[in-house]
Design an enzyme around this catalytic site. Structure first.
Site, mmCIF file in Angstrom:
data_model
loop_
_atom_site.group_PDB
_atom_site.id
_atom_site.type_symbol
_atom_site.label_atom_id
_atom_site.label_comp_id
_atom_site.label_asym_id
_atom_site.label_seq_id
_atom_site.Cartn_x
_atom_site.Cartn_y
_atom_site.Cartn_z
ATOM 1 N N ASP A 311 0.801 -1.172 0.182
ATOM 2 C CA ASP A 311 -0.170 -0.024 -0.089
ATOM 3 C C ASP A 311 0.939 1.209 -0.048
ATOM 4 O O ASP A 311 1.947 1.057 0.793
ATOM 5 C CB ASP A 311 -0.893 -0.080 1.215
ATOM 6 C CG ASP A 311 -1.844 1.200 1.328
ATOM 7 O OD1 ASP A 311 -2.646 1.176 0.573
ATOM 8 O OD2 ASP A 311 -1.377 2.165 2.086
ATOM 9 N N ASP A 313 1.287 5.097 0.648
ATOM 10 C CA ASP A 313 0.600 6.278 1.182
ATOM 11 C C ASP A 313 1.458 7.501 1.197
ATOM 12 O O ASP A 313 1.817 8.095 2.216
ATOM 13 C CB ASP A 313 0.394 6.064 2.750
ATOM 14 C CG ASP A 313 -0.584 6.628 3.684
ATOM 15 O OD1 ASP A 313 -1.103 7.708 2.755
ATOM 16 O OD2 ASP A 313 -0.713 6.700 4.624
ATOM 17 N N GLU A 315 1.767 11.127 0.957
ATOM 18 C CA GLU A 315 0.917 12.451 1.455
ATOM 19 C C GLU A 315 1.720 13.544 1.336
ATOM 20 O O GLU A 315 2.654 13.952 2.100
ATOM 21 C CB GLU A 315 0.605 11.994 2.856
ATOM 22 C CG GLU A 315 -0.362 11.059 3.271
ATOM 23 C CD GLU A 315 -0.854 10.931 4.575
ATOM 24 O OE1 GLU A 315 -1.028 11.907 5.265
ATOM 25 O OE2 GLU A 315 -1.225 9.728 5.023
ATOM 26 N N TYR A 391 -11.315 11.866 5.686
ATOM 27 C CA TYR A 391 -11.123 12.323 7.053
ATOM 28 C C TYR A 391 -10.396 13.737 7.090
ATOM 29 O O TYR A 391 -9.659 13.902 6.115
ATOM 30 C CB TYR A 391 -10.694 11.288 8.180
ATOM 31 C CG TYR A 391 -9.528 10.772 7.576
ATOM 32 C CD1 TYR A 391 -8.076 11.077 8.035
ATOM 33 C CD2 TYR A 391 -9.596 9.352 6.842
ATOM 34 C CE1 TYR A 391 -7.204 10.255 7.354
ATOM 35 C CE2 TYR A 391 -8.724 8.616 6.431
ATOM 36 C CZ TYR A 391 -7.312 9.132 6.891
ATOM 37 O OH TYR A 391 -6.201 8.609 6.257
#
Length: 440
Positions: A311, A313, A315, A391
């Site tokens: 995965d 991620d 950011e 979120y």
């Protein structure tokens, strides 16, 4: 036949019986050979150093077995059996013999050793032998300790229900793998796997996080992945999981391996990056850096076989992450797509080598300013799932009231705020639609 002839025949039979006596049954030394525990992975358990110094994976587990024959005939050769299958043989060297060989497949086996001569064999009593491997094949299913408020419910077909399990959650939160309501999950994302290289954002965490990463990256080239916290990952003993001082693999990783023995369809993915570990991604506009990373991820998955893919991620491609000075809105998006393509090629190679299926997923920011920097329509052809980060839409960092995880626009919003056509409280036009899951 006279009496002398009968006597001679009896003597001949007696002598023949002595010659035909079977070798003494071996007695397996259960105290010498590491208590009959062996491992395909060699882990440093009482030190902290660079990842490559602490983790060494062997395609074949080295096995040393000692057996004794203190009385009787020893025989000439031995045969070693795992669950009734002959796996090694050799010459008996005396009243004590050590067999040395290698074995590829991890698991728990009934070990028997036979001592043989030209006429017969004698076999030892069976004992259990363990060969640890990172697929968890040597482990029994994990005993769960799930909060009873986590009721079980049926999973609808083609539904993905995932969660993060963070490496540091075992400390202050005291939340361990056996607490996860995995019966209700399809995916666990293990957070987070760091990338060596520029990692200034980690300093914002405080404590020992930055120094621990620098230690893990000793002797490791930039843009390769490592383990951030070896103690949590594979050194710490969890008594509820049966870990002992001599257990070859412990920590969160061994717990996750045992969890997969209980729930074999559960997908566990290492999540690379995260808010404070994304700095190196911004150098992936250079293909050589991506190549180093992809090759490193392949080795990581070959070493830690309980993982089911990877995965990403990052950011965030284009900027807006923990490092405010990093991000290229023009080049990061194409680099992200290229990374997904190159990871998919690598995972396809692994599938051909292992016969397994590997997933490629990514957590992505879903604010309009994050989505506009990547053509996800191009990226998703290489991917299994996108995990929308629905979120952190509002918080103390922007001093604007709103729902932290809004599904839809609320009545509190100003006119035109939802679709981005209005004017904000400062009289400035909104830069785009409001942060909601529906708008994303």
């Amino acid at each position: 036949m006279n009496r002398i002839t009968l006597c001679a025949a009896s003597i001949t039979l007696a002598l023949s019986g002595a010659v035909m006596a079977a070798p003494a049954a071996p007695s397996i030394d259960i105290y010498g050979s590491n208590n009959l525990q062996f491992s395909k992975i060699e882990l440093a358990m009482e030190t902290t150093a660079g990842y490559k110094q602490m983790v060494k994976y062997h395609d074949q587990a080295p096995i040393n077995l000692t057996f004794n024959q203190w009385s009787g005939e020893t025989g000439d050769t031995y045969k070693i059996y795992f669950d009734g299958l002959e796996v090694a043989s050799g010459a008996i060297t005396g009243s004590q013999t050590t067999a040395r060989f290698t074995y590829e497949k991890g698991g728990r086996y009934q070990l028997e050793i036979a001592a043989c001569d030209d006429n017969s064999c004698s076999t030892s009593a069976p004992v259990e032998l363990v060969i640890a491997d990172t697929d968890g094949s040597h482990l029994t299913p994990l005993s769960m300790n799930v909060d009873p408020n986590n009721k079980s419910y049926p999973l609808e077909p083609n539904t993905v229900v995932g969660t993060y399990f963070v490496e540091w959650g075992i400390y202050g939160r005291n939340y361990t793998v056996d607490n996860i309501p995995a019966q209700n999950l399809t995916h666990i994302l293990y957070g987070f796997i760091p990338i060596c290289g520029p990692n200034e954002s980690v300093k914002s965490v405080g404590g020992n996080s930055y120094n621990a990463l620098m230690t893990a990256c000793q002797g490791v080239p930039d843009y390769e992945v490592v383990i951030h916290d070896p103690w949590a990952a594979y050194q710490k003993s969890f008594p509820q999981a049966g870990h002992q001082y001599s257990s070859p693999i412990k920590g969160n990783y061994a717990m996750l391996m045992a969890l997969k023995q209980r729930y074999p369809d559960l997908k566990i993915l290492p999540s690379v990056g995260g808010w404070t570990l994304s700095d190196p991604f911004y150098d992936f506009t250079t293909k050589a850096n991506r190549d180093t990373f992809v090759a490193s991820v392949k080795r990581f998955l070959q070493t830690w076989k309980f993982f089911d893919g990877v995965d990403i991620d990052w950011e965030f491609p284009g900027g807006g992450g923990a490092a405010s000075d990093l991000g290229d809105p023009i080049h990061d998006g194409p680099a992200y797509i290229a990374l997904m393509q190159e990871l998919r090629v690598m995972l396809d190679e692994l599938e051909a080598e292992t016969g397994r299926t590997y997933q490629l997923t990514s957590a992505i920011g879903v604010g309009h300013d994050k989505l506009e920097d990547v053509d996800y329509g191009q990226a998703t052809q290489y991917m299994d799932h996108l995990f929308a980060m629905s979120y952190d839409f509002y918080g103390g960092w922007n001093n604007v009231l709103g729902h932290q995880t809004a599904l839809y626009c609320g009545s509190f919003m100003r006119p035109g705020q939802c679709d981005g056509t209005g004017i904000d409280e400062n009289g400035e036009p909104y830069k785009g639609p409001a942060y909601t899951t529906d708008n994303a």
